[in-house]
Design an enzyme around this catalytic site. Structure first.
Site, PDB file in Angstrom:
ATOM      1  N   TRP A   1       0.849  -1.203   0.000  1.00 33.53           N
ATOM      2  CA  TRP A   1       0.000   0.000   0.000  1.00 33.53           C
ATOM      3  C   TRP A   1       0.882   1.250   0.000  1.00 33.53           C
ATOM      4  O   TRP A   1       0.567   2.256  -0.639  1.00 33.53           O
ATOM      5  CB  TRP A   1      -0.882   0.054   1.264  1.00 33.53           C
ATOM      6  CG  TRP A   1      -2.229  -0.569   1.118  1.00 33.53           C
ATOM      7  CD1 TRP A   1      -2.627  -1.747   1.685  1.00 33.53           C
ATOM      8  CD2 TRP A   1      -3.368  -0.065   0.392  1.00 33.53           C
ATOM      9  NE1 TRP A   1      -3.940  -2.000   1.342  1.00 33.53           N
ATOM     10  CE2 TRP A   1      -4.420  -0.983   0.565  1.00 33.53           C
ATOM     11  CE3 TRP A   1      -3.597   1.071  -0.388  1.00 33.53           C
ATOM     12  CZ2 TRP A   1      -5.684  -0.803  -0.004  1.00 33.53           C
ATOM     13  CZ3 TRP A   1      -4.852   1.253  -0.957  1.00 33.53           C
ATOM     14  CH2 TRP A   1      -5.873   0.320  -0.772  1.00 33.53           C
TER      15      TRP A   1
ATOM     16  N   TRP B   1     -12.288  17.018   3.567  1.00 27.85           N
ATOM     17  CA  TRP B   1     -11.200  16.101   3.955  1.00 27.85           C
ATOM     18  C   TRP B   1      -9.849  16.811   4.030  1.00 27.85           C
ATOM     19  O   TRP B   1      -8.965  16.408   4.776  1.00 27.85           O
ATOM     20  CB  TRP B   1     -11.134  14.900   3.001  1.00 27.85           C
ATOM     21  CG  TRP B   1     -10.941  15.238   1.545  1.00 27.85           C
ATOM     22  CD1 TRP B   1     -11.912  15.448   0.618  1.00 27.85           C
ATOM     23  CD2 TRP B   1      -9.694  15.404   0.846  1.00 27.85           C
ATOM     24  NE1 TRP B   1     -11.366  15.729  -0.614  1.00 27.85           N
ATOM     25  CE2 TRP B   1     -10.001  15.712  -0.504  1.00 27.85           C
ATOM     26  CE3 TRP B   1      -8.348  15.319   1.213  1.00 27.85           C
ATOM     27  CZ2 TRP B   1      -9.029  15.940  -1.478  1.00 27.85           C
ATOM     28  CZ3 TRP B   1      -7.369  15.536   0.254  1.00 27.85           C
ATOM     29  CH2 TRP B   1      -7.708  15.844  -1.077  1.00 27.85           C
TER      30      TRP B   1
END
Ligand code: FAD
Length: 483
Positions: free
Chosen positions: A282, A366
């Site tokens: 990731w 965000w």
């Protein structure tokens, strides 16, 4: 010939790509770290990362001196504007080339382009190498030579491509004799925090070991637990994850050592090691997302999501302040915010919970949360942080679908069932019984009384009602579907 190794986020002696290439190519190699005023000057005066770097440089300096076998073979440390200082130092030392490792953050690329041009004007070169990841940039691509935008096929391609060549260490130690003595005038060692204009942050109390040795100690400790990682990693009260993120961030741990070890243990059948390797993949994934799509800095990966109208005005500011300060009235969220505020670390499960809460319960942009994390996290990394926030807001590359909205109470019941984590960070709630701890506003009056909790006084009422917030979020995100 002679060279200059410019250390940035690769603060180790072993298995360091730029150091290795410089030592192999040059008979005289100098090493420098610049406390870059362009990065440092805007920071608050107490910053754990600056202290972490400073301590790690002391270890790096010692490591280089040991490797060179000479008392003055260590690190040159500067406090200056790196883009100007590196060419000036290269000129003073009369090297042929500067060696550094890739950094694909937009500002770093721009700085490096500037340095490259300045060096060229002096007849010198800037040579850069992959070091922070196993695969970078365009190394793992789809069959049609486009970047992957979904993690699982990326991971499968990563695993198909990886082999000993990519995982083995650079044998830096073979060439230590090529390290140069620091010239007189450049032997002043690592400056104190005070000299850099920063205050101590009490890093030692966090039990966060610094430098290469600190990384090694944490890594060895984690290897005792790695087989249980997949079972333990989701519970913030359990010592499940590695806590190595800050070391991977500053390169005090070699990413190849981490991946090589996880890969070998995973091949030998450890499910925990296989899951941990996935997390390292990731990490590579988000690095390549940033390299291919620099627009994610400041904008949604999926442009349709930029049409979303976030809450704004004084109410939104007040909600944001409550989130930052851990006063939302949702214990798991507040305990998590206390963790980041007190330590600079937050457990991965909690990063997902608080990010989802900010975006999908409070209806806030965000980018506000991303900025707060960037300021607070010891392991702050533009690519992983941006990827994490855009995952939570559903705007990112392979993100959480927008209609999946974490319930902060059920997350709490599931991942901190006995409330050990909540009790550690919210002592005001410590005496509540387990069942009442996750949603104290639902506790019976007697339970509250016995636990000495006065709602609205010793602990806040919830600042939003989750089910209503969920409905608002679905309406807010409808513009995306319509688009
Ligand atoms: P472990 O579980 O031991 O994982 C091992 C390593 O894998 C980590 O050290 C990290 O380098 C890497 N890793 C794990 N998960 C991820 C991931 N999802 N994305 C990229 N790399 C990963 N990680 C950062 O390093 N810096 C950040 O600024 C950051 N911001 C985040 C923001 C949000 C909103 C979210 C949801 C996640 C973020 N992460 C970030 C990813 C992850 O939460 C941390 O890497 C992890 O919690 C660090 O703890 P650890 O070292 O004990 O992790």
């Amino acid at each position: 010939s002679s060279g200059l190794v410019w250390f940035r986020r690769d603060l180790r002696v072993d298995d360091q790509a730029a150091l290795y290439h410089a030592l192999r190519q040059c008979a005289q190699v100098h090493c420098v770290f610049v406390f870059d005023r362009e990065i440092l000057d805007p920071l608050p005066r107490a910053d754990r990362r600056v202290e972490f770097i400073r301590e790690s440089l002391v270890a790096l300096d010692e490591g280089l001196r040991d490797l060179s076998g000479q008392p003055h073979g260590g690190l040159i440390v500067r406090h200056a504007v790196a883009r100007d200082d590196i060419p000036a130092l290269a000129r003073q030392l009369q090297v042929q080339a500067v060696f550094a490792n890739h950094d694909d953050e937009p500002q770093a690329l721009e700085r490096d382009a500037h340095v490259r041009t300045a060096l060229q004007a002096l007849g010198m070169r800037l040579l850069t190498f992959k070091d922070h990841t196993i695969f970078e940039r365009g190394e793992v691509m789809t069959q049609s030579a486009t970047p992957y935008s979904v993690f699982t096929p990326y991971k499968n391609a990563w695993l198909r491509k990886v082999d000993d060549f990519y995982l083995s260490a650079y044998p830096v130690e073979r060439y230590g004799r090529n390290l140069a003595q620091r010239p007189e005038g450049l032997r002043h060692g690592v400056p104190s925090l005070q000299a850099l204009g920063f205050e101590p942050t009490g890093l030692a109390q966090l039990r966060l070991p610094t430098g290469m040795q600190g990384a090694q100690a944490l890594f060895e400790d984690f290897l005792e637990r790695i087989d249980a990682y997949d079972d333990a990693r989701d519970f913030p009260a359990v010592k499940g994850p590695s806590y190595l993120s800050v070391h991977l961030r500053f390169g005090t741990l070699s990413p190849r050592l981490a991946a090589r070890t996880a890969y070998a243990r995973s091949q030998a059948g450890s499910a925990g090691a296989a899951t941990w390797l996935s997390e390292l993949i990731w990490r590579d994934f988000y690095f390549q997302v940033l390299a291919h799509h620099p627009h994610v800095v400041g904008a949604s990966f999926k442009p349709a999501y930029d049409a979303i109208q976030w809450e704004s005005g004084a109410d939104a500011d007040a909600l944001f302040a409550a989130w930052c300060e851990g006063r939302t009235g949702y214990p798991l969220v507040d305990a998590a915010m206390a963790q980041i505020n007190q330590t600079g670390y937050m457990h991965n499960r909690l990063r997902m919970v608080v990010a989802s809460f900010l975006v999908k319960d409070l209806g806030l942009d965000w980018r506000w949360g991303e900025r707060y994390f960037a300021e607070k996290l010891n392991d702050f990394d533009l690519s992983a942080n941006n990827g994490g926030w855009q995952w939570a807001s559903s705007s990112g590359c392979d993100a959480q679908p927008y209609f999946r909205i974490f319930n902060p109470v059920s997350q709490s019941q599931k991942f901190d069932p006995q409330g050990q984590f909540i009790r550690r960070y919210l002592p005001a709630l410590a005496k509540l019984p387990d069942a009442a701890l996750h949603a104290p506003w639902k506790a019976r009056p007697l339970e509250l009384q016995e636990a000495e909790v006065v709602m609205g006084t010793t602990y806040p009422h919830p600042i939003v009602e989750h089910d209503a917030a969920r409905e608002r979020t679905l309406r807010r995100y409808a513009v995306v579907k319509a688009g």
